[in-house]
Scaffold this motif. Structure first.
Motif, PDB file in Angstrom:
ATOM      1  N   LEU A  18     -57.381 -23.616   5.393  1.00 39.97           N
ATOM      2  CA  LEU A  18     -57.698 -23.109   6.734  1.00 39.97           C
ATOM      3  C   LEU A  18     -57.475 -24.169   7.815  1.00 39.97           C
ATOM      4  CD1 LEU A  18     -60.858 -20.885   6.187  1.00 39.97           C
ATOM      5  CD2 LEU A  18     -58.453 -20.217   6.301  1.00 39.97           C
ATOM      6  N   CYS A  19     -57.432 -25.422   7.414  1.00 39.84           N
ATOM      7  CA  CYS A  19     -57.194 -26.498   8.412  1.00 39.84           C
ATOM      8  C   CYS A  19     -55.813 -26.358   9.039  1.00 39.84           C
ATOM      9  CB  CYS A  19     -57.361 -27.876   7.773  1.00 39.84           C
ATOM     10  SG  CYS A  19     -56.062 -28.276   6.595  1.00 39.84           S
ATOM     11  N   GLU A  20     -54.908 -25.694   8.320  1.00 33.14           N
ATOM     12  CA  GLU A  20     -53.514 -25.682   8.781  1.00 33.14           C
ATOM     13  C   GLU A  20     -53.312 -24.856  10.047  1.00 33.14           C
ATOM     14  OE1 GLU A  20     -51.426 -24.246   5.353  1.00 33.14           O
ATOM     15  OE2 GLU A  20     -52.067 -25.984   4.147  1.00 33.14           O
ATOM     16  N   GLY A  21     -54.111 -23.801  10.209  1.00 30.77           N
ATOM     17  CA  GLY A  21     -53.883 -22.910  11.351  1.00 30.77           C
ATOM     18  C   GLY A  21     -54.892 -23.057  12.468  1.00 30.77           C
ATOM     19  N   ARG A  22     -55.862 -23.953  12.302  1.00 30.81           N
ATOM     20  CA  ARG A  22     -56.923 -24.011  13.323  1.00 30.81           C
ATOM     21  C   ARG A  22     -56.451 -24.759  14.579  1.00 30.81           C
ATOM     22  NH1 ARG A  22     -60.077 -28.487   9.786  1.00 30.81           N
ATOM     23  NH2 ARG A  22     -59.055 -30.326  10.652  1.00 30.81           N
ATOM     24  N   PRO A  43     -64.887 -18.415  12.243  1.00 25.92           N
ATOM     25  CA  PRO A  43     -64.471 -18.315  13.643  1.00 25.92           C
ATOM     26  C   PRO A  43     -63.359 -17.285  13.836  1.00 25.92           C
ATOM     27  CG  PRO A  43     -64.458 -20.611  12.872  1.00 25.92           C
ATOM     28  CD  PRO A  43     -64.646 -19.745  11.673  1.00 25.92           C
ATOM     29  N   GLY A  44     -63.430 -16.557  14.946  1.00 24.87           N
ATOM     30  CA  GLY A  44     -62.338 -15.685  15.363  1.00 24.87           C
ATOM     31  C   GLY A  44     -61.482 -16.426  16.381  1.00 24.87           C
ATOM     32  N   GLU A  45     -60.602 -15.672  17.044  1.00 24.45           N
ATOM     33  CA  GLU A  45     -59.651 -16.315  17.965  1.00 24.45           C
ATOM     34  C   GLU A  45     -60.358 -17.063  19.095  1.00 24.45           C
ATOM     35  OE1 GLU A  45     -57.005 -13.666  19.998  1.00 24.45           O
ATOM     36  OE2 GLU A  45     -55.615 -15.288  20.469  1.00 24.45           O
ATOM     37  N   GLN A  46     -61.331 -16.420  19.726  1.00 27.54           N
ATOM     38  CA  GLN A  46     -61.985 -17.055  20.868  1.00 27.54           C
ATOM     39  C   GLN A  46     -62.810 -18.276  20.434  1.00 27.54           C
ATOM     40  OE1 GLN A  46     -61.561 -16.657  24.149  1.00 27.54           O
ATOM     41  NE2 GLN A  46     -59.918 -15.325  23.449  1.00 27.54           N
ATOM     42  N   LYS A  89     -65.909 -23.210   8.882  1.00 24.03           N
ATOM     43  CA  LYS A  89     -65.753 -23.908  10.167  1.00 24.03           C
ATOM     44  C   LYS A  89     -64.365 -23.782  10.787  1.00 24.03           C
ATOM     45  CE  LYS A  89     -69.887 -25.569   9.239  1.00 24.03           C
ATOM     46  NZ  LYS A  89     -71.007 -24.643   9.445  1.00 24.03           N
ATOM     47  N   CYS A  90     -63.406 -23.224  10.075  1.00 21.89           N
ATOM     48  CA  CYS A  90     -62.047 -23.077  10.623  1.00 21.89           C
ATOM     49  C   CYS A  90     -61.641 -21.606  10.592  1.00 21.89           C
ATOM     50  CB  CYS A  90     -61.032 -23.877   9.806  1.00 21.89           C
ATOM     51  SG  CYS A  90     -61.406 -25.641   9.736  1.00 21.89           S
ATOM     52  N   ARG A  91     -60.865 -21.204  11.572  1.00 22.89           N
ATOM     53  CA  ARG A  91     -60.476 -19.803  11.698  1.00 22.89           C
ATOM     54  C   ARG A  91     -59.457 -19.399  10.635  1.00 22.89           C
ATOM     55  NH1 ARG A  91     -56.283 -17.010  15.833  1.00 22.89           N
ATOM     56  NH2 ARG A  91     -56.837 -14.852  15.363  1.00 22.89           N
ATOM     57  N   PRO A  92     -59.751 -18.347   9.879  1.00 26.24           N
ATOM     58  CA  PRO A  92     -58.732 -17.827   8.959  1.00 26.24           C
ATOM     59  C   PRO A  92     -57.598 -17.198   9.762  1.00 26.24           C
ATOM     60  CG  PRO A  92     -60.943 -17.112   8.308  1.00 26.24           C
ATOM     61  CD  PRO A  92     -61.053 -17.684   9.695  1.00 26.24           C
ATOM     62  N   PRO A  93     -56.359 -17.402   9.367  1.00 24.54           N
ATOM     63  CA  PRO A  93     -55.227 -16.874  10.136  1.00 24.54           C
ATOM     64  C   PRO A  93     -55.307 -15.363  10.295  1.00 24.54           C
ATOM     65  CG  PRO A  93     -54.521 -17.806   8.013  1.00 24.54           C
ATOM     66  CD  PRO A  93     -55.963 -18.127   8.173  1.00 24.54           C
ATOM     67  N   GLY A  94     -55.042 -14.905  11.525  1.00 24.25           N
ATOM     68  CA  GLY A  94     -55.059 -13.460  11.782  1.00 24.25           C
ATOM     69  C   GLY A  94     -56.423 -12.835  11.601  1.00 24.25           C
ATOM     70  N   ASN A  95     -57.458 -13.641  11.602  1.00 19.39           N
ATOM     71  CA  ASN A  95     -58.837 -13.154  11.397  1.00 19.39           C
ATOM     72  C   ASN A  95     -59.021 -12.460  10.053  1.00 19.39           C
ATOM     73  OD1 ASN A  95     -59.515 -14.150  13.849  1.00 19.39           O
ATOM     74  ND2 ASN A  95     -59.758 -12.171  14.871  1.00 19.39           N
ATOM     75  N   ARG A  96     -58.241 -12.880   9.072  1.00 19.59           N
ATOM     76  CA  ARG A  96     -58.467 -12.311   7.725  1.00 19.59           C
ATOM     77  C   ARG A  96     -59.815 -12.798   7.193  1.00 19.59           C
ATOM     78  NH1 ARG A  96     -58.370 -16.421   4.283  1.00 19.59           N
ATOM     79  NH2 ARG A  96     -56.716 -17.997   4.262  1.00 19.59           N
TER      80      ARG A  96
END
Ligand code: SF4
Length: 191
Positions: A18-22, A43-46, A89-96
């Motif tokens: 998840l660190c890759e896309g945050r 986390p989501g996009e915002q 603590k990091c956003r999953p890509p595309g909010n998956r």
């Protein structure tokens, strides 16, 4: 780890993919000695943009619900200001959804946050918060309405505000859950 070390470790963490896309890690906000701890999901996009958990519409709903029981994420004494953290603590890509390995990898940070805050009550919001804290995959509807325990701290399960925005009919149940948490968090009245 103390607070600064924990914060620095999370900021630099590359333990899962998840660190890759945050854009940034979303550590947590609030009073570090709060009586109430709110635990969300990922986390989501915002959140990823702002670096704070529970922002946007679901954050506004959470703030309104907290205000109704006399709590805030804004500056206040420990009995009034909550501490808010996410399970991941990091956003999953595309909010998956976060994957089990990602939840497991990030768990130690949340465990340490709970140890440092030493809350009197924890409110777990949503499926992944519950999976992480209670090791349960039962639906929220089966777990809410009673008092669980996490590291000796009473824990109440409720719906995530993002879910409530899509399922308005369950708002009354979430309100009941917060009222239960309020009741549990209050010191027992003397004789
Ligand atoms: Fe590290 Fe957690 Fe981010 Fe994964 S989600 S990189 S474990 S901080």
């Amino acid at each position: 780890m103390d607070w600064p070390e924990l914060r620095d470790t999370v900021v630099a963490c590359t333990a899962c993919k998840l660190c890759e896309g945050r854009r940034q890690t979303v550590f947590g906000v609030g009073n570090e000695s709060a009586h109430w701890m709110i635990v969300g999901e990922a986390p989501g996009e915002q959140e990823d943009i702002q670096g704070e958990p529970f922002v946007g519409k679901s954050g506004q709903l959470l703030d309104n619900m907290l205000r109704a029981i006399g709590l805030t994420r804004g500056e206040a004494e420990p009995s009034k200001q909550v501490y808010i953290a996410n399970t991941v603590k990091c956003r999953p890509p595309g909010n998956r959804n976060p994957e089990p390995a990602e939840l497991a990898q990030c768990e130690a940070f949340l465990v340490r946050q709970v140890e440092l805050v030493k809350p009197k009550i924890i409110v777990a919001m949503g499926r992944f918060a519950v999976q992480s804290l209670l090791r349960s995959s039962e639906p929220i509807g089966r777990l809410r309405g009673r008092v669980h325990q996490y590291q000796g701290v009473p824990l109440i399960v409720t719906y995530h505000p993002a879910y409530l925005l899509r399922n308005l009919e369950d708002k009354a149940k979430a309100w009941e859950d917060l009222c239960l948490a309020l009741e549990v968090s209050r010191p027992a009245a003397g004789p």
